[in-house]
Design an enzyme around this catalytic site. Sequence first.
Site, short mmCIF file in Angstrom:
data_model
loop_
_atom_site.label_atom_id
_atom_site.label_comp_id
_atom_site.label_asym_id
_atom_site.label_seq_id
_atom_site.Cartn_x
_atom_site.Cartn_y
_atom_site.Cartn_z
N LYS A 76 -11.13 -2.03 6.78
CA LYS A 76 -9.96 -1.63 7.56
C LYS A 76 -10.48 -0.93 8.81
CE LYS A 76 -6.86 2.27 6.95
NZ LYS A 76 -5.86 2.95 6.11
N THR A 102 -4.61 5.96 1.37
CA THR A 102 -5.06 7.35 1.55
C THR A 102 -5.89 7.82 0.36
OG1 THR A 102 -2.88 7.64 2.61
CG2 THR A 102 -4.31 9.54 2.60
N ARG A 132 0.21 10.39 -0.14
CA ARG A 132 0.45 11.46 0.83
C ARG A 132 1.61 12.33 0.46
NH1 ARG A 132 0.05 8.35 6.58
NH2 ARG A 132 -1.72 7.15 5.87
N GLU A 136 0.85 -1.20 0.00
CA GLU A 136 0.00 0.00 0.00
C GLU A 136 0.88 1.24 0.00
OE1 GLU A 136 -2.73 0.33 3.35
OE2 GLU A 136 -2.88 2.49 3.04
C1 3PG Z 1 -1.21 5.45 8.55
O1 3PG Z 1 -2.24 5.96 8.17
O2 3PG Z 1 -0.13 6.08 8.60
C2 3PG Z 1 -1.27 4.02 8.85
O3 3PG Z 1 -2.40 3.73 9.57
C3 3PG Z 1 -0.06 3.52 9.53
O4 3PG Z 1 -0.14 3.78 10.85
P1 3PG Z 1 1.11 3.41 11.74
O5 3PG Z 1 2.21 4.33 11.34
O6 3PG Z 1 0.63 3.61 13.15
O7 3PG Z 1 1.43 1.95 11.44
#
Ligand code: 3PG
Length: 216
Positions: free
Chosen positions: A134, A74, A50, A46
């Site tokens: 999720k 995202t 971002r 994934e």
């Molecule tokens: C995120 O949106 O950054 C993910 O959920 C990952 O979260 P984490 O950095 O707590 O694993």
Amino acid sequence: MHMAVKPTALEVMTDAPVIPVIVLQEAAQAVPLARALVAGGIRMLEVTLRTPAALACIEAIAKEVPDAVVGAGTVRNARDAEAAARAGARFAVSPGYTRWVAQGCRDAGLALLPGVATGSEIMQAQEDGYTQLKFFPAEQAGGVPMLKAWQGPFGDVRFCPTGGINPQNAAQFLALPNVVCVGGSWLTPADAVERGDWARITALAAEAARLPRGSR
Ligand code: 3PG
């Protein structure tokens, strides 16, 4: 599964115990990072939308790492879904649920693993046909006790908790009957990516790939 075929959300979730949540600053990092994860046994990747480099990263992985299945994270609206699909993403992950992002992913031909954090969001997603969800942000929104509470009213839903999961608590989540896999950024530490320490990332992926699972 044949790697040229787009996976369903369930196939994305069952392939390995962990879906790495990847944030990349530079397109040049994408291919060696994807190869490092695949070498450790993690193929479903994934890449979050971002950073300005995200779409170029997805494109590079889709073209150059045939053993990986790259998805976009995202994804928040139809525009994101369309751009991700055009770059070569084969599935989508969203941080929340709206009918519009779901429709955008269907229009783009991408399976969606949508994020939920409340009963109402689960009900809305289920009404629209989504039963693999999720749970985000998992640890912050109630963690293992929340997932246990959902087993009653939402016993037919399977979750991928993401947010605050790490090698120390992953096994507790994975042991739950309504959890198929977890998501997390710990497989791709920013300092390792920056230094190009791919061996470390392969080791983290291999460790994650070996985590025991209660259900699939
Ligand atoms: C995120 O949106 O950054 C993910 O959920 C990952 O979260 P984490 O950095 O707590 O694993």
